[in-house]
Scaffold this active site. Structure first.
Site, PDB file in Angstrom:
ATOM      1  N   GLU A 235       2.886  -6.681  13.150  1.00 36.73           N
ATOM      2  CA  GLU A 235       1.824  -6.785  14.156  1.00 36.73           C
ATOM      3  C   GLU A 235       1.267  -8.214  14.111  1.00 36.73           C
ATOM      4  O   GLU A 235       0.891  -8.784  15.118  1.00 36.73           O
ATOM      5  CB  GLU A 235       0.736  -5.753  13.830  1.00 36.73           C
ATOM      6  CG  GLU A 235      -0.299  -5.561  14.911  1.00 36.73           C
ATOM      7  CD  GLU A 235      -1.404  -4.607  14.498  1.00 36.73           C
ATOM      8  OE1 GLU A 235      -1.369  -4.078  13.372  1.00 36.73           O
ATOM      9  OE2 GLU A 235      -2.319  -4.414  15.311  1.00 36.73           O
TER      10      GLU A 235
ATOM     11  N   ARG B  20       0.819  -1.221   0.000  1.00 31.68           N
ATOM     12  CA  ARG B  20       0.000   0.000   0.000  1.00 31.68           C
ATOM     13  C   ARG B  20       0.850   1.267   0.000  1.00 31.68           C
ATOM     14  O   ARG B  20       0.365   2.350  -0.328  1.00 31.68           O
ATOM     15  CB  ARG B  20      -1.008  -0.032   1.153  1.00 31.68           C
ATOM     16  CG  ARG B  20      -2.260  -0.785   0.762  1.00 31.68           C
ATOM     17  CD  ARG B  20      -3.089  -1.169   1.939  1.00 31.68           C
ATOM     18  NE  ARG B  20      -2.592  -2.394   2.554  1.00 31.68           N
ATOM     19  CZ  ARG B  20      -2.878  -2.773   3.783  1.00 31.68           C
ATOM     20  NH1 ARG B  20      -3.635  -2.049   4.540  1.00 31.68           N
ATOM     21  NH2 ARG B  20      -2.390  -3.908   4.247  1.00 31.68           N
TER      22      ARG B  20
HETATM   23  P1  AMP Z   1       3.763  -2.036  11.111  1.00 33.03           P
HETATM   24  O1  AMP Z   1       4.995  -2.586  10.495  1.00 33.03           O
HETATM   25  O2  AMP Z   1       3.322  -2.810  12.320  1.00 33.03           O
HETATM   26  O3  AMP Z   1       3.856  -0.550  11.406  1.00 33.03           O
HETATM   27  O4  AMP Z   1       2.588  -2.261  10.075  1.00 33.03           O
HETATM   28  C1  AMP Z   1       2.468  -1.454   9.030  1.00 33.03           C
HETATM   29  C2  AMP Z   1       2.002  -2.156   7.774  1.00 33.03           C
HETATM   30  O5  AMP Z   1       1.093  -3.234   7.970  1.00 33.03           O
HETATM   31  C3  AMP Z   1       1.274  -1.099   7.000  1.00 33.03           C
HETATM   32  O6  AMP Z   1       1.935  -1.014   5.751  1.00 33.03           O
HETATM   33  C4  AMP Z   1      -0.144  -1.567   6.862  1.00 33.03           C
HETATM   34  O7  AMP Z   1      -0.428  -1.688   5.503  1.00 33.03           O
HETATM   35  C5  AMP Z   1      -0.227  -2.925   7.548  1.00 33.03           C
HETATM   36  N1  AMP Z   1      -1.064  -2.923   8.763  1.00 33.03           N
HETATM   37  C6  AMP Z   1      -0.651  -3.199  10.029  1.00 33.03           C
HETATM   38  N2  AMP Z   1      -1.647  -3.136  10.916  1.00 33.03           N
HETATM   39  C7  AMP Z   1      -2.742  -2.791  10.214  1.00 33.03           C
HETATM   40  C8  AMP Z   1      -4.110  -2.547  10.569  1.00 33.03           C
HETATM   41  N3  AMP Z   1      -4.546  -2.645  11.831  1.00 33.03           N
HETATM   42  N4  AMP Z   1      -4.958  -2.185   9.576  1.00 33.03           N
HETATM   43  C9  AMP Z   1      -4.525  -2.078   8.295  1.00 33.03           C
HETATM   44  N5  AMP Z   1      -3.262  -2.302   7.901  1.00 33.03           N
HETATM   45  C10 AMP Z   1      -2.372  -2.654   8.843  1.00 33.03           C
END
Ligand code: AMP
Length: 170
Positions: free
Chosen positions: A95, A58
């Site tokens: 996550e 994205r």
């Molecule tokens: P992070 O590495 O944990 O900051 O996660 C970021 C990436 O995972 C982003 O590029 C989002 O596209 C996706 N992502 C993580 N958690 C979510 C969520 N709760 N809703 C939508 N996309 C998420």
């Protein structure tokens, strides 16, 4: 622009316990999408970035759009096996699950002042991995931009010292 009204919360996707923020209604609304890209583009200019980086997948949507709006180049950070030339690689925790990301070794270098753009800051793992790749390639990260910041996950801790802008927070 009230960006929140264009985000749909989907509970328990893709796994139990995750509150997934679906950004597709925002992408589908011409005014909201344009406004979000314009806000990010303004920030990219403010911090004098000369290159836009977007992580798979994205980050491509917003990163490439901001690159077009600012007339700057775009460099993708991609999942393994997608980039055809020599890459730098990093593995990190998500996550939900783990992930590996790659960048072409010679796409950026010492002269580049980079902004990394993604749809969402959750734990900060993805953007931190992207920062590490950019810095290993010899470029400077001058800022980060996100459409959404999930403040409860404290992604801020992972990006300490890097200026950033998020267009909305949960
Ligand atoms: P992070 O590495 O944990 O900051 O996660 C970021 C990436 O995972 C982003 O590029 C989002 O596209 C996706 N992502 C993580 N958690 C979510 C969520 N709760 N809703 C939508 N996309 C998420």
């Amino acid at each position: 622009m009230n960006y929140k009204s264009f985000i749909t919360n989907v509970p328990d996707f893709p796994v139990d316990g995750i509150q997934f923020k679906d950004i597709t209604p925002l992408l589908d609304d011409e005014e909201a999408f344009h406004s979000a890209v314009d806000d990010m583009a303004e920030y990219a200019k403010e911090i004098h970035a000369n290159k836009i980086i977007g992580p798979d997948a994205r980050g491509f949507i917003f990163g490439a759009s901001v690159a077009y709006a600012t007339k700057l180049g775009f460099v993708p950070v991609r999942k393994p096996g997608k980039l055809p030339r020599e890459t730098l690689e990093i593995e990190y925790d998500l996550e939900y699950g783990t992930n590996k990301l790659c960048i072409h070794k010679d796409d950026i270098g010492k002269a580049d002042k980079v902004i990394i753009i993604d749809d969402l800051l959750a734990t900060g793992g993805t953007v931190k991995a992207s920062i590490d790749l950019v810095e290993r390639a010899g470029a400077e990260v001058v800022g980060l931009a996100f459409l959404i910041e999930l403040t409860g996950l404290n992604g801020k801790e992972n990006i300490k010292g890097y200026p950033y802008k998020s267009l909305l927070k949960y």
